[in-house]
Design a protein around this motif. Structure first.
Motif, mmCIF file in Angstrom:
data_model
loop_
_atom_site.group_PDB
_atom_site.id
_atom_site.type_symbol
_atom_site.label_atom_id
_atom_site.label_comp_id
_atom_site.label_asym_id
_atom_site.label_seq_id
_atom_site.Cartn_x
_atom_site.Cartn_y
_atom_site.Cartn_z
ATOM 1 N N UNK A 92 8.012 8.594 -17.339
ATOM 2 C CA UNK A 92 8.433 8.812 -18.730
ATOM 3 C C UNK A 92 9.828 9.444 -18.792
ATOM 4 N N UNK A 93 10.726 8.852 -18.034
ATOM 5 C CA UNK A 93 12.152 9.230 -17.993
ATOM 6 C C UNK A 93 12.430 10.582 -17.317
ATOM 7 N N UNK A 94 11.401 11.233 -16.797
ATOM 8 C CA UNK A 94 11.611 12.547 -16.183
ATOM 9 C C UNK A 94 11.436 12.409 -14.668
ATOM 10 N N UNK A 95 12.365 12.966 -13.913
ATOM 11 C CA UNK A 95 12.239 12.855 -12.455
ATOM 12 C C UNK A 95 11.008 13.641 -11.994
ATOM 13 N N UNK A 96 10.198 13.015 -11.160
ATOM 14 C CA UNK A 96 8.974 13.684 -10.703
ATOM 15 C C UNK A 96 8.880 13.621 -9.174
ATOM 16 N N UNK A 97 8.175 14.569 -8.647
ATOM 17 C CA UNK A 97 7.845 14.535 -7.227
ATOM 18 C C UNK A 97 6.418 15.056 -7.119
ATOM 19 N N UNK A 98 5.460 14.145 -7.208
ATOM 20 C CA UNK A 98 4.059 14.554 -7.226
ATOM 21 C C UNK A 98 3.663 15.113 -5.871
ATOM 22 N N UNK A 99 3.048 16.289 -5.909
ATOM 23 C CA UNK A 99 2.631 16.913 -4.650
ATOM 24 C C UNK A 99 1.283 16.360 -4.194
ATOM 25 N N UNK A 100 0.552 15.729 -5.110
ATOM 26 C CA UNK A 100 -0.783 15.216 -4.750
ATOM 27 C C UNK A 100 -1.205 14.140 -5.746
ATOM 28 N N UNK A 101 -2.213 13.333 -5.375
ATOM 29 C CA UNK A 101 -2.736 12.335 -6.321
ATOM 30 C C UNK A 101 -3.273 13.011 -7.580
ATOM 31 N N UNK A 102 -3.766 14.232 -7.436
ATOM 32 C CA UNK A 102 -4.308 14.950 -8.595
ATOM 33 C C UNK A 102 -3.213 15.194 -9.644
ATOM 34 N N UNK A 103 -2.047 15.567 -9.135
ATOM 35 C CA UNK A 103 -0.923 15.812 -10.044
ATOM 36 C C UNK A 103 -0.546 14.530 -10.796
ATOM 37 N N UNK A 104 -0.539 13.427 -10.055
ATOM 38 C CA UNK A 104 -0.204 12.138 -10.686
ATOM 39 C C UNK A 104 -1.271 11.762 -11.713
ATOM 40 N N UNK A 105 -2.523 12.003 -11.372
ATOM 41 C CA UNK A 105 -3.624 11.694 -12.310
ATOM 42 C C UNK A 105 -3.487 12.508 -13.586
ATOM 43 N N UNK A 106 -3.105 13.761 -13.417
ATOM 44 C CA UNK A 106 -2.957 14.625 -14.597
ATOM 45 C C UNK A 106 -1.864 14.127 -15.538
ATOM 46 N N UNK B 2 0.842 -1.214 0.000
ATOM 47 C CA UNK B 2 0.000 0.000 0.000
ATOM 48 C C UNK B 2 0.861 1.242 0.000
ATOM 49 N N UNK B 3 1.917 1.222 0.790
ATOM 50 C CA UNK B 3 2.808 2.387 0.847
ATOM 51 C C UNK B 3 3.423 2.630 -0.529
ATOM 52 N N UNK B 4 3.809 1.548 -1.183
ATOM 53 C CA UNK B 4 4.433 1.692 -2.505
ATOM 54 C C UNK B 4 3.446 2.273 -3.516
ATOM 55 N N UNK B 5 2.203 1.778 -3.512
ATOM 56 C CA UNK B 5 1.268 2.340 -4.507
ATOM 57 C C UNK B 5 0.902 3.784 -4.163
ATOM 58 N N UNK B 6 0.956 4.119 -2.885
ATOM 59 C CA UNK B 6 0.691 5.519 -2.527
ATOM 60 C C UNK B 6 1.813 6.430 -3.039
ATOM 61 N N UNK B 7 3.001 5.902 -3.133
ATOM 62 C CA UNK B 7 4.101 6.697 -3.705
ATOM 63 C C UNK B 7 3.906 6.819 -5.221
ATOM 64 N N UNK B 8 3.563 5.704 -5.863
ATOM 65 C CA UNK B 8 3.362 5.744 -7.319
ATOM 66 C C UNK B 8 2.217 6.684 -7.701
ATOM 67 N N UNK B 9 1.196 6.750 -6.819
ATOM 68 C CA UNK B 9 0.008 7.530 -7.189
ATOM 69 C C UNK B 9 0.016 8.939 -6.614
ATOM 70 N N UNK B 10 1.141 9.354 -6.046
ATOM 71 C CA UNK B 10 1.289 10.739 -5.609
ATOM 72 C C UNK B 10 0.684 11.051 -4.250
ATOM 73 N N UNK B 11 0.252 10.023 -3.531
ATOM 74 C CA UNK B 11 -0.361 10.248 -2.211
ATOM 75 C C UNK B 11 0.715 10.475 -1.148
ATOM 76 N N UNK B 12 1.803 9.722 -1.270
ATOM 77 C CA UNK B 12 2.971 9.917 -0.393
ATOM 78 C C UNK B 12 4.160 10.363 -1.227
ATOM 79 N N UNK B 13 5.072 11.091 -0.607
ATOM 80 C CA UNK B 13 6.349 11.375 -1.250
ATOM 81 C C UNK B 13 7.404 10.498 -0.576
ATOM 82 N N UNK B 14 8.387 10.035 -1.337
ATOM 83 C CA UNK B 14 9.412 9.193 -0.704
ATOM 84 C C UNK B 14 10.236 9.985 0.310
ATOM 85 N N UNK B 15 10.729 9.315 1.336
ATOM 86 C CA UNK B 15 11.633 9.966 2.300
ATOM 87 C C UNK B 15 12.971 10.220 1.608
#
Ligand SMILES: Nc1ncnc2c1ncn2[C@@H]1O[C@H](COP(=O)(O)OP(=O)(O)OP(=O)(O)O)[C@@H](O)[C@H]1O
Length: 260
Positions: free
Chosen positions: A65-79, A45-58
């Motif tokens: 798509x080869x670009x470093x990302x740090x999603x601030x929210x699930x909405x950003x990941x959805x977009x 669950x923790x891992x999918x929350x990171x993939x879906x922008x719910x958590x940020x990694x420590x």
């Protein structure tokens, strides 16, 4: 250069003194199904929350798509095209198939300020999409989602995500509460999504389901990648043993028999 869909490199996630994920590296490719296996508390669950922008990694890096990302929210990941379908799929039982399919993106008809939801289009299009994905039983977009089976609701949710352009589908235990036929319907839907080029992360406890559709496999044990391998590299027995935390199932069975 090859475009990887999503990549984690050395990802850690801690909650206070609990290290839920330790140095996770994994790769999700477009048009492939990555099965994420692991027992309760392994960190799925923790891992999918990171993939879906719910958590940020420590610490560690996430690439989309080869670009470093740090999603601030699930909405950003959805977009960016990351869709998560949970076991309860989040559909509204008392709403129609058409309304559920277009929830939050309702098609409109008429001219402002007299616009209204184009229910006819929504119903027709939702049914057309469902039929395309093999849900031939659903013929009326007015049908309430509450009258659909668990598998049909999963297909609806996955179909909806595909329709709205998801590139990465994160499916959280989509088959775990389903009977054999229903699970087969969802697994078939996953194959369709893969054929359409989506990358899929399939979280499951069920090694049989995983092995029937998976291209790549990642087994998590206590927050760490205990094994990662591709289709054909391990037997079902090996996978089951890995998931049981390395304890041989035959040993476990012997112990159970002794209790009897
Ligand atoms: N928000 C949180 N705060 C504190 N600890 C957490 C939090 N989320 C997860 N954990 C801890 O991280 C570890 C991994 O939990 P996680 O829910 O990711 O496992 P899981 O593999 O999804 O298990 P399950 O299949 O039971 O959901 C557990 O020890 C859990 O208690």
């Amino acid at each position: 250069m090859t475009t990887h869909l999503m990549q984690l490199a050395g990802v850690d996630k801690s909650f206070g003194s609990t290290r839920a994920l330790k140095n996770i590296s994994m790769l999700v490719e477009p048009g492939k199904i990555l099965c994420l296996l692991g027992d309760n508390g392994a960190g799925k669950s923790t891992l999918i929350k990171i993939l879906s922008g719910y958590h940020q990694p420590t610490s560690g890096k996430v690439y989309f798509e080869n670009e470093e990302v740090r999603f601030a929210s699930p909405r950003e990941a959805r977009q960016r095209g990351i869709a998560t379908v949970h076991q309860d799929v989040g559909s509204i039982p008392l709403m129609s198939v058409g309304r559920n399919f277009f929830l939050g993106a309702e098609p409109k008809t008429g001219v402002w300020p007299f616009q209204r939801i184009d229910t006819n289009f929504a119903n027709r299009e939702a049914v057309r999409q469902m039929q395309k994905f093999g849900l031939t039983r659903v013929t009326n977009g007015e049908q309430l989602v509450g009258t659909m089976s668990g598998g049909e609701r999963q297909v609806l949710a996955i179909g909806r995500a595909m329709y709205f352009g998801a590139k990465l589908l994160i499916l959280d235990e989509p088959t775990s509460a389903l009977g054999v036929k229903e699970a087969a319907m969802v697994l078939k839907m996953m194959r369709i999504a893969r054929k359409n080029g989506a990358g899929i992360v399939f979280i499951t406890h069920n090694a049989r389901h995983a092995m029937s559709v998976g291209d790549d496999f990642c087994v998590l044990i206590q927050g760490e990648v205990a094994a990662s391998f591709s289709r054909g590299e391990k037997s079902r027995e090996d996978v089951l043993n890995l998931m049981a935390g390395g304890e041989l199932l035959s040993e476990l069975e012997e112990e159970i028999e002794q209790i009897d």
